[in-house]
Design a protein around this motif. Structure first.
Motif, mmCIF file in Angstrom:
data_model
loop_
_atom_site.group_PDB
_atom_site.id
_atom_site.type_symbol
_atom_site.label_atom_id
_atom_site.label_comp_id
_atom_site.label_asym_id
_atom_site.label_seq_id
_atom_site.Cartn_x
_atom_site.Cartn_y
_atom_site.Cartn_z
ATOM 1 N N ALA A 123 -66.579 28.071 -18.683
ATOM 2 C CA ALA A 123 -66.307 27.463 -17.377
ATOM 3 C C ALA A 123 -67.463 26.561 -16.955
ATOM 4 O O ALA A 123 -67.258 25.503 -16.354
ATOM 5 C CB ALA A 123 -66.066 28.544 -16.330
ATOM 6 N N ALA A 124 -68.685 26.987 -17.288
ATOM 7 C CA ALA A 124 -69.858 26.180 -16.943
ATOM 8 C C ALA A 124 -69.879 24.859 -17.701
ATOM 9 O O ALA A 124 -70.512 23.895 -17.258
ATOM 10 C CB ALA A 124 -71.134 26.967 -17.233
ATOM 11 N N ALA A 125 -69.188 24.821 -18.839
ATOM 12 C CA ALA A 125 -69.141 23.594 -19.639
ATOM 13 C C ALA A 125 -67.933 22.725 -19.298
ATOM 14 O O ALA A 125 -67.727 21.686 -19.932
ATOM 15 C CB ALA A 125 -69.111 23.952 -21.123
ATOM 16 N N SER A 126 -67.148 23.129 -18.311
ATOM 17 C CA SER A 126 -65.944 22.381 -17.956
ATOM 18 C C SER A 126 -66.286 21.005 -17.383
ATOM 19 O O SER A 126 -67.213 20.860 -16.579
ATOM 20 C CB SER A 126 -65.118 23.164 -16.930
ATOM 21 O OG SER A 126 -64.034 22.397 -16.459
ATOM 22 N N GLU A 127 -65.516 20.017 -17.786
ATOM 23 C CA GLU A 127 -65.720 18.660 -17.272
ATOM 24 C C GLU A 127 -65.333 18.545 -15.805
ATOM 25 O O GLU A 127 -65.771 17.618 -15.115
ATOM 26 C CB GLU A 127 -64.897 17.671 -18.101
ATOM 27 C CG GLU A 127 -65.328 17.583 -19.563
ATOM 28 C CD GLU A 127 -64.477 16.607 -20.350
ATOM 29 O OE1 GLU A 127 -63.474 16.115 -19.776
ATOM 30 O OE2 GLU A 127 -64.806 16.343 -21.522
ATOM 31 N N GLN A 128 -64.515 19.474 -15.321
ATOM 32 C CA GLN A 128 -64.076 19.413 -13.928
ATOM 33 C C GLN A 128 -65.220 19.636 -12.940
ATOM 34 O O GLN A 128 -65.106 19.264 -11.766
ATOM 35 C CB GLN A 128 -62.979 20.441 -13.676
ATOM 36 C CG GLN A 128 -61.706 20.194 -14.467
ATOM 37 C CD GLN A 128 -60.593 21.129 -14.056
ATOM 38 O OE1 GLN A 128 -60.505 21.541 -12.903
ATOM 39 N NE2 GLN A 128 -59.728 21.472 -14.991
ATOM 40 N N LEU A 129 -66.304 20.242 -13.409
ATOM 41 C CA LEU A 129 -67.430 20.503 -12.513
ATOM 42 C C LEU A 129 -68.087 19.215 -12.026
ATOM 43 O O LEU A 129 -68.751 19.208 -10.987
ATOM 44 C CB LEU A 129 -68.474 21.375 -13.220
ATOM 45 C CG LEU A 129 -68.033 22.794 -13.595
ATOM 46 C CD1 LEU A 129 -69.163 23.532 -14.287
ATOM 47 C CD2 LEU A 129 -67.565 23.558 -12.366
ATOM 48 N N ALA A 130 -67.905 18.139 -12.778
ATOM 49 C CA ALA A 130 -68.527 16.866 -12.394
ATOM 50 C C ALA A 130 -67.971 16.347 -11.073
ATOM 51 O O ALA A 130 -68.646 15.575 -10.371
ATOM 52 C CB ALA A 130 -68.319 15.835 -13.497
#
Length: 212
Positions: free
Chosen positions: A27-34
């Protein structure tokens, strides 16, 4: 056989760490966090951690985690329950700060999103269990009465949390999310089956009195 027994304990703890840590890491590597603000991200990860804690709870109460006595397992179960409440509060508070109208809709069961009612129902069940646990002695709840109350609420917590998680299309990676959810369900079912067997098993009078 001896080597397996000596390796079994650390393997169980490693497996538990991976079961919770891998979904968090992915989850920490998800692109959505950007495209998410920090408060929303913290709230989201608090929810993921909460689901991981839901997995730990039946493992503790069932005595499946090596190195913990029955007493320490129960104490850890209480502390993890408190941590679960804290994680839920952070999750809800963060989402409230991010979007108050959406949270009002969710808390009043009027949200159009299909996952909201399950999460809110699980949340209230968690709060009820925590409150009753704090007031258990004052209310005079015996072990049998506590189980009658606690087990149905635990089922609501697990079912609501899992469905809530699976229906959300967010930062959690699909396979790891499904695997964690399956482990939560499996651990809950196993401990409920084992506790039923334990309740039917005869125990010496002295041991029964000690458990009270």
């Amino acid at each position: 056989m001896t080597r397996w027994r000596s390796a079994r304990a650390p393997l169980i703890w490693i497996a538990l760490a991976l079961a919770i840590g891998v979904p968090v890491a992915l989850a920490a590597a998800s692109e959505q966090l950007a495209w998410r603000d920090p408060v929303y991200i913290i709230a989201g990860f608090a929810g993921i951690i909460a689901l991981g804690l839901v997995l730990v709870q039946p493992l503790l109460i069932g005595g499946y985690l090596p190195g913990l006595s029955a007493y320490r397992g129960r104490r850890a179960h209480h502390w993890i329950g408190g941590a679960l409440v804290l994680a839920i509060l952070i999750h809800v508070a963060g989402l409230w700060i991010t979007s108050p109208p959406d949270m009002v809709d969710a808390l009043t069961f009027s949200s159009p999103t299909p996952f909201s009612p399950f999460g809110v129902t699980a949340m209230w069940a968690i709060f009820i269990v925590a409150l009753l646990a704090l007031l258990r002695r004052r209310l005079g709840l015996r072990p049998r009465s506590w189980r009658i109350i606690h087990i149905p609420l635990a089922i609501v917590i697990v079912a609501g949390s899992v469905v809530h998680c699976l229906l959300i299309e967010g930062t959690m990676e699909t396979i790891s999310k499904a695997a964690l959810s399956a482990l939560v369900l499996a651990a809950t079912v196993k401990v409920m089956i084992d506790l039923q067997v334990w309740r039917k098993r005869r125990t010496p009078r002295g041991e029964s009195a000690a458990q009270q």
